[in-house]
Design an enzyme around this catalytic site. Sequence first.
Site, PDB file in Angstrom:
ATOM      1  N   ARG A  51       0.793  -1.222   0.000  1.00 21.78           N
ATOM      2  CA  ARG A  51       0.000   0.000   0.000  1.00 21.78           C
ATOM      3  C   ARG A  51       0.834   1.285   0.000  1.00 21.78           C
ATOM      4  NH1 ARG A  51      -3.947  -1.120   4.598  1.00 21.78           N
ATOM      5  NH2 ARG A  51      -1.888  -1.352   5.469  1.00 21.78           N
ATOM      6  N   ASP A 177       0.897 -24.308   4.501  1.00 28.23           N
ATOM      7  CA  ASP A 177       1.172 -24.639   5.896  1.00 28.23           C
ATOM      8  C   ASP A 177       2.663 -24.914   5.904  1.00 28.23           C
ATOM      9  OD1 ASP A 177       1.793 -26.089   8.246  1.00 28.23           O
ATOM     10  OD2 ASP A 177      -0.336 -26.406   8.554  1.00 28.23           O
ATOM     11  N   HIS A 178       3.453 -23.998   6.455  1.00 32.19           N
ATOM     12  CA  HIS A 178       4.897 -24.124   6.234  1.00 32.19           C
ATOM     13  C   HIS A 178       5.475 -25.373   6.882  1.00 32.19           C
ATOM     14  CE1 HIS A 178       5.351 -22.172  10.186  1.00 32.19           C
ATOM     15  NE2 HIS A 178       6.603 -22.584  10.182  1.00 32.19           N
ATOM     16  N   HIS A 240      -0.692 -26.771  11.841  1.00 31.94           N
ATOM     17  CA  HIS A 240       0.605 -27.472  11.787  1.00 31.94           C
ATOM     18  C   HIS A 240       0.554 -28.847  12.456  1.00 31.94           C
ATOM     19  CE1 HIS A 240       1.824 -23.599  10.489  1.00 31.94           C
ATOM     20  NE2 HIS A 240       2.107 -23.074  11.668  1.00 31.94           N
TER      21      HIS A 240
HETATM   22  C1  BG6 Z   1       3.542 -19.983  12.954  1.00 32.03           C
HETATM   23  C2  BG6 Z   1       2.834 -19.536  14.195  1.00 32.03           C
HETATM   24  O1  BG6 Z   1       2.626 -20.473  12.013  1.00 32.03           O
HETATM   25  O2  BG6 Z   1       4.461 -21.025  13.289  1.00 32.03           O
HETATM   26  C3  BG6 Z   1       3.830 -19.041  15.217  1.00 32.03           C
HETATM   27  O3  BG6 Z   1       1.927 -18.486  13.863  1.00 32.03           O
HETATM   28  C4  BG6 Z   1       4.867 -20.095  15.487  1.00 32.03           C
HETATM   29  O4  BG6 Z   1       3.187 -18.661  16.429  1.00 32.03           O
HETATM   30  C5  BG6 Z   1       5.468 -20.612  14.192  1.00 32.03           C
HETATM   31  O5  BG6 Z   1       5.878 -19.512  16.293  1.00 32.03           O
HETATM   32  C6  BG6 Z   1       6.375 -21.800  14.446  1.00 32.03           C
HETATM   33  O6  BG6 Z   1       7.060 -22.131  13.261  1.00 32.03           O
HETATM   34  P1  BG6 Z   1       8.506 -22.760  13.297  1.00 32.03           P
HETATM   35  O7  BG6 Z   1       8.808 -23.047  11.868  1.00 32.03           O
HETATM   36  O8  BG6 Z   1       9.408 -21.751  13.910  1.00 32.03           O
HETATM   37  O9  BG6 Z   1       8.394 -24.008  14.152  1.00 32.03           O
END
Ligand code: BG6
Length: 484
Positions: A51, A177-178, A240
């Site tokens: 933005r 979803d990483h 997750h």
């Molecule tokens: C995120 C959450 O999706 O994942 C965070 O919103 C969390 O609160 C994080 O800290 C954890 O990810 P990772 O990869 O550091 O285990």
Amino acid sequence: MVSRVIPVEPFDLVIFGGTGDLARRKILPGLYRRFVDGQMPAEARIIAAARSENTDAAFRDTVRAAISEFVTPEKQDATCIAAFLERLSYVRVDATGSDGWQTLADKMRKDVIRAYYFSVGPGLFGDLARRLHRHGIAGTRCRIVVEKPFGHDLESARDLNVTLAEHFDEQQIYRIDHYLGKETVQNLMAVRFGNMLFEPLWNARNVDHIQITVAETVGVGGRGGYYDKAGAMRDMVQNHMMQLLCLIAMEPPYAFEPDAVRDEKLKVIRALDHVEPEQIVRGQYLSDEDGPGYLEDVENPDSRTESFIAMKLNVSNWRWKGTPFYIRTGKRLRARTSEIAIVFKDPPHSIFGDQESHKSNVLVIRLQPNEGINLKVTIKEPGPGGMRLIEVPLDMSFKEALGPGADDIPDAYERLIMDVIRGNQTLFMRGDEVEAAWGWADPVIAGWEEGGDRPIPYDAGSSGPEDALMLMHRDGRRWREVKA
Ligand code: BG6
């Protein structure tokens, strides 16, 4: 370790929210690493859209600073950085108005893959989707990537799915979803389905229980506003941890293909029983010398939101009936560690009599840090003195086993973005999966909200509230220690 890097097709990637925190910490440094490794073709272009008023030069400066902060020094090469920055540009775009859209449309090339990363709040997903269409820059070769949170409950997730479906086919929607992009999470599938050793034992007949722990040392920090509305259940469990549980519990898919894998995960979510209040422990961290407590962090002294949750879950199907899954996650705990432990049953009869030190086999899959796999087996203690049994680890740290290069495992985000360009949805959530996960989570959350439950305070730097330990002790089991 020699890794094979296959360049992806040329693309235009637009990052909405391109100056935000996620872009700065993860997306842009990740893209740079893919560039250094030769996976990003020379014709690839990255356009940040946001933005505020900004110039290409100023945006490139912020990315240069992000690379120096978040990329390991070995990968920081002045020539590479300059070449990467040349691919970057900035467009001021108003997601809810008409400003900037024509400029963006003029920049988009017709003959390359177009990917739009919605790194913005879910409230803007619909606006962005609509405008991409209105300005004729969507099209069949285009993909959209949507960040979490994908909704706040089943209803909002459904609404989002409906809105996105008005403009894009499911095959074009990549819900991130990483956790699914983490190396060891994928290894979980390789271990299960690439070996004969484990799969025959992977069921309620042989597995006593499963523990999933995702422990963090950080608190909610500056994210209090978001977090206090979400809590550990919405922030970590519904997405997750649910994904981890699915990958452990699912049946073998017929192929490592998007819908084959996602169909199996969906069946697991549908087989999850409702969780009764006595199967749940929720907590809030207290202050200590290292920082404020949860209530101060979120500036809400009456907050009933949990920063820690432990639960006992049951998957009611032939494979798992009778084998509980204990999961826990929390902030400000003793160590940052994430692991999955498969605890096998004792042998049906001990020919060695009762020996205290004789423990059951445990297969531990370490997600972070020090990714690896560890199997605890019982052997005879060497030397004289009769048949004394001891437990030893068969330990495979990826770093040790794979040598130099294992350090260089791509971060979850960079791997997932390359999958978007390749058009591979295997590691992304399908709309029905997300809805099923909310469909399971909603009544559980409603249960504690209706009961007016308050989370139990726990010491920062501990492993969570004592009651979480009791959750397992009651069943004659114990959690593995939370340690680095
Ligand atoms: C995120 C959450 O999706 O994942 C965070 O919103 C969390 O609160 C994080 O800290 C954890 O990810 P990772 O990869 O550091 O285990």
